[in-house]
Each structure stands twice: as structure tokens, then as C-alpha cells.
Design a protein around this motif. Sequence first.
Motif, mmCIF file in Angstrom:
data_model
loop_
_atom_site.group_PDB
_atom_site.id
_atom_site.type_symbol
_atom_site.label_atom_id
_atom_site.label_comp_id
_atom_site.label_asym_id
_atom_site.label_seq_id
_atom_site.Cartn_x
_atom_site.Cartn_y
_atom_site.Cartn_z
ATOM 1 N N LYS A 81 -55.876 -22.859 129.557
ATOM 2 C CA LYS A 81 -55.292 -22.426 128.504
ATOM 3 C C LYS A 81 -55.992 -22.228 127.029
ATOM 4 O O LYS A 81 -55.969 -21.273 126.370
ATOM 5 N N ILE A 82 -56.791 -23.420 126.929
ATOM 6 C CA ILE A 82 -57.513 -23.473 125.655
ATOM 7 C C ILE A 82 -58.591 -22.437 125.612
ATOM 8 O O ILE A 82 -58.725 -21.705 124.525
ATOM 9 N N ILE A 83 -59.290 -22.278 126.894
ATOM 10 C CA ILE A 83 -60.338 -21.194 127.099
ATOM 11 C C ILE A 83 -59.993 -19.846 126.672
ATOM 12 O O ILE A 83 -60.199 -18.972 126.028
ATOM 13 N N GLU A 84 -58.734 -19.530 127.215
ATOM 14 C CA GLU A 84 -57.897 -18.292 127.071
ATOM 15 C C GLU A 84 -57.619 -18.005 125.712
ATOM 16 O O GLU A 84 -57.917 -16.991 125.060
ATOM 17 N N ASP A 85 -57.011 -19.034 125.011
ATOM 18 C CA ASP A 85 -56.565 -18.872 123.454
ATOM 19 C C ASP A 85 -57.850 -18.627 122.695
ATOM 20 O O ASP A 85 -57.786 -17.834 121.712
ATOM 21 N N ALA A 86 -59.079 -19.615 123.107
ATOM 22 C CA ALA A 86 -60.335 -19.459 122.265
ATOM 23 C C ALA A 86 -60.930 -17.982 122.484
ATOM 24 O O ALA A 86 -61.164 -17.295 121.537
ATOM 25 N N LYS A 87 -60.643 -17.474 123.611
ATOM 26 C CA LYS A 87 -61.392 -15.936 123.829
ATOM 27 C C LYS A 87 -60.438 -15.067 123.158
ATOM 28 O O LYS A 87 -60.981 -14.092 122.568
ATOM 29 N N ASN A 88 -59.097 -15.254 123.325
ATOM 30 C CA ASN A 88 -58.100 -14.229 122.537
ATOM 31 C C ASN A 88 -58.504 -14.296 121.002
ATOM 32 O O ASN A 88 -58.460 -13.180 120.131
ATOM 33 N N GLN A 89 -58.665 -15.541 120.664
ATOM 34 C CA GLN A 89 -58.902 -15.586 118.919
ATOM 35 C C GLN A 89 -60.108 -15.001 118.690
ATOM 36 O O GLN A 89 -60.280 -14.286 117.531
ATOM 37 N N SER A 90 -61.409 -15.435 119.510
ATOM 38 C CA SER A 90 -62.559 -14.754 119.035
ATOM 39 C C SER A 90 -62.497 -13.040 119.204
ATOM 40 O O SER A 90 -63.076 -12.575 118.204
ATOM 41 N N VAL A 91 -61.745 -12.607 119.941
ATOM 42 C CA VAL A 91 -61.498 -11.279 119.917
ATOM 43 C C VAL A 91 -60.818 -10.712 118.547
ATOM 44 O O VAL A 91 -61.507 -9.799 118.052
ATOM 45 N N GLU A 92 -59.778 -11.363 118.532
ATOM 46 C CA GLU A 92 -59.051 -11.056 117.083
ATOM 47 C C GLU A 92 -59.913 -11.133 115.754
ATOM 48 O O GLU A 92 -59.884 -10.476 114.976
ATOM 49 N N ILE A 93 -60.886 -12.370 115.851
ATOM 50 C CA ILE A 93 -61.609 -12.584 114.656
ATOM 51 C C ILE A 93 -62.658 -11.444 114.492
ATOM 52 O O ILE A 93 -63.096 -10.997 113.524
ATOM 53 N N LEU A 94 -63.216 -10.950 115.838
ATOM 54 C CA LEU A 94 -64.099 -9.989 115.638
ATOM 55 C C LEU A 94 -63.845 -8.833 115.080
ATOM 56 O O LEU A 94 -64.240 -7.922 114.442
#
Lengths: 168, 114
Positions: A81-94
Motif C-alpha cells: 500500500k505504501i509503495i502504491e501511495d508513494a507511486k501515486n504521490q510521485s505522479v501527482e507531484i510530477l
Amino acid sequence: MELLKNFGFDPILLAAQIVNFIIVLWVLKKFLYKPILEVLRKRQAAIEEGIRNSEQAEKRLAETLDKEKNILKEAQAEAKKIIEDAKNQSVEILKAAKDSAQLAGENLIAEARQQITQQTQEAEKGLRKTVSSIAIEFLQKAVHEIFEEKDQQRIMSKAIKQLEKKPN
Amino acid sequence: MNKKYVKRLCVASYKGNTLDQKRVKKITSLLTRKELKEYINILKLIEKKKTVFVTLASKLQLNKSTFQKLFPNKKIVYNYDTSLIAGVQTINYDIVYNLNVKNELEKIEASINE
């Protein structure tokens, strides 16, 4: 009775042997069998307890292993879940960074355009001012030659008429 | 002595339209430094109000009688400035009339620059 005597059966001896046997039995029972039986009983109890304890320990071990499995499972799920969240966050930040960079770029362009327009207007204004001042200067110098005495007198009369009308 | 009295003294220093030197000498001898400053300032103001400055483009345009009729009871000081080209400029205390070609050209320049 003679039969019994022929076989060597002596009643007194028998009685004495029986008594002896009883005494020995009693003595053995009191001083040997009881303690041995006690020891055996204790040993049995200890063995049974040991078996019970080992069963309990096995049970606890099984429970612990189960718990461990569950914890690992949960941890894995959380990590995923954390990895998924981090991925999503990184996409959003980008995406946000891209948007803000684009906006900043557009703002810069708009600002630059505005500056260019302003500078152009100022340059035009300055040029107009310079041209008009040169034209007026030239005119002032040229008009001196154009106006004769008659013209000057005429202008003077007009000025005096205007002065007469104005309040003093 | 307040400003009102100093003003009265200034008016009293005039004999007709001109300053009387004797009166001025007498008055100035009686005033303090501060009152004297006030007195001089008010006198300057009165003189300014009594004087009209007329600037002409050339001496050929001079018509003293006309200007005297326009500004009766006032002292007229004539100046000459060829940059006016033609016409006249009159300064009557704080009223200025620019009736000359130079002013017209400046107006044209200002309207172009707007």
C-alpha cells in the motif's frame, strides 16, 4: 493328614512361614513398596506434566507461528500500500510541478510581452516628444523670418483686444 | 505687534502710489528684527500687487498708453523677449496671460505629446 506329612507339610512351619511372609510383606510394604510406588507415582506425574507442558508449548508455538504469518501478511500488504501511495504521490507531484512550470512559463511570456509593449509605447512617446520639440524649435526659428512688422502689429492688436476682455 | 498692525504700517508707508522714504525710515527704526522682516515681506507683496510686468517680442510693439489704460493705477514694467516671436505676456501679481506665438506653439507641442 499322613498324606500331608508325607509331602513334608508342617502346619506350625506353615503358620510360621505365613506369619513370616506377612511380616515381610508388611515390612516391604511399609519400607519399600510405599517409597518406590511414591517415586514411581511422582515420576509418572512428572512425565505427564512434561507431556502436558510440551503439548502446551507446541500449541503456543503453533499459535505464534500463525501470528507471525498473519503479521508478515499484514506487513506485506501495508508495504504494498505504501509503495502504491508513494507511486501515486510521485505522479501527482510530477504533474503539479509540470503545471506550475508551465504556468510560470506562460506568466514570464505574458510579462515579457507586456514589457515589450510598454517599452515600445515609451519609445514612441519619447520619439514623438523629440520630434515635436525639434519641429517646434525649427518652427520658432523659422517663424521669426516669416513674421513681418505688419503681422506682429496685427497679433499685438489681437492680444490687446483679448486683454481688454479678460478680468484684471 | 501683530501682523495686522504691521500691514497697516506698510499701507501707511505709501504717499499716493509711491513709498515715502522718510516714513519708511521712521517706521523701520521702531520695529524689532522679526517685525522688520514681516514689514519688508508685506511691502514686497504690495509692490508686487501694484506692478504689472509686460513682456513684448520687440520694441516696435510697444504701446504704453494702451497698457496704461488696461492697468490703471498700476506701475508697468516693460521687458523684451524675442523668443515670444509675436504677441505679449502680462504678469499681474498672480494672473498671467500668455497671448503670444510661443505659447501657441507650446500648446501645439503639448497636445502632440498627449
